[in-house]
Write an enzyme that holds these catalytic residues in place. Sequence first.
Site, PDB file in Angstrom:
ATOM      1  N   ARG A 233       0.878  -1.127  -0.192  1.00  0.00           N
ATOM      2  CA  ARG A 233       0.102  -0.018   0.162  1.00  0.00           C
ATOM      3  C   ARG A 233       0.981   1.395  -0.025  1.00  0.00           C
ATOM      4  NH1 ARG A 233      -3.208  -2.698  -0.752  1.00  0.00           N
ATOM      5  NH2 ARG A 233      -5.434  -3.283  -0.466  1.00  0.00           N
ATOM      6  N   GLU A 262      -3.517   7.884  -3.987  1.00  0.00           N
ATOM      7  CA  GLU A 262      -3.491   7.261  -5.685  1.00  0.00           C
ATOM      8  C   GLU A 262      -4.934   8.505  -5.944  1.00  0.00           C
ATOM      9  OE1 GLU A 262      -3.770   3.207  -5.387  1.00  0.00           O
ATOM     10  OE2 GLU A 262      -1.869   3.247  -4.382  1.00  0.00           O
ATOM     11  N   HIS A 280      -1.559   1.538 -10.062  1.00  0.00           N
ATOM     12  CA  HIS A 280      -2.333   0.093  -8.476  1.00  0.00           C
ATOM     13  C   HIS A 280      -2.614  -0.859  -9.088  1.00  0.00           C
ATOM     14  CE1 HIS A 280      -3.773  -0.418  -4.600  1.00  0.00           C
ATOM     15  NE2 HIS A 280      -3.481  -1.908  -5.045  1.00  0.00           N
TER      16      HIS A 280
END
Length: 314
Positions: A233, A262, A280
Amino acid sequence: MESIGVLMTCPPFDPYLVEQLEKRFTLIKFHSIPDKAHFLNSNKASIRAVVGNASAGADAQLIHQLPNLEIVSSFSVGLDKIDLAKCRERGIRVTNTPDVLTDDVADLAIGLMLAVLRRLCQSDRYVRSGQWKRGEYKLTTKFTGKSVGIIGLGRIGLAIAKRAEAFSCPISYHTRAEKSDVKFKYYPSVVELAANCQILVVACALTEETRHIINREVINALGPKGVLINIGRGPHVDEPELVSALVEGRLGGAGLDVFQDEPNVPEELFGLENVVLLPHVGSGTMETRKEMADLVVGNLEAHFLNKPLLTPVL
């Protein structure tokens, strides 16, 4: 089950998941509702399930606003967007999608290692821009035999280790406690692990303890020839420290699939040749996303039919 209200808190980016949920439940796409507070106040009684993912789940405030919430089914293996303590307190069931995405994420971690060390993205641009006609591309760095340190040796960490071993990479790791059933070298601190490997991989769950587990001290221990790979993460990494280390040359390179905020990525990274940036996409294959969606829906069906959950967390 058509009358059961399911609140999707993340953007409905997966058409198959949306299609399957709409076939079985009354699906509410929270992302598209302009006045969320008013909507919840008017419809809270009908919502009995929440579907989230790595970007949005069910925090304490949302859980408090949904008096009839029974289950949170996450389209992700990570649980950091769900207030587990609040769910436990309320008796709300929680599920995620483990195992099915392990291979894809581990594959991507190896891909990032190769891409950073062998400059695959830059080499591709070199050919496309016509520069090859003016001379050979510069030499890069060998991957086979590099020592790989892994933070977190769960399903994904072990899968990365297995793949890296095929490249003759010595493996070491750090977890909260040493594991008795693995042969790899254990280091009791992340700094020690970073100082004793050439590639450092973040593959642990995001908790308060692991937030910014990659800090200035760890980055400096990894050093100007070291490479950081993050498929965990974004908040695992102190991002400003990472950026400054890369810009200043205190870190050799980075392969990043996740970021602090993000989809916002520090622009200072865009011009660096020793950095590979991905949006991602660790689990982003058609096959895996379908399996993940089937697990999300299967867990909801099991709960509302009073059957055992497929992948229970709580």
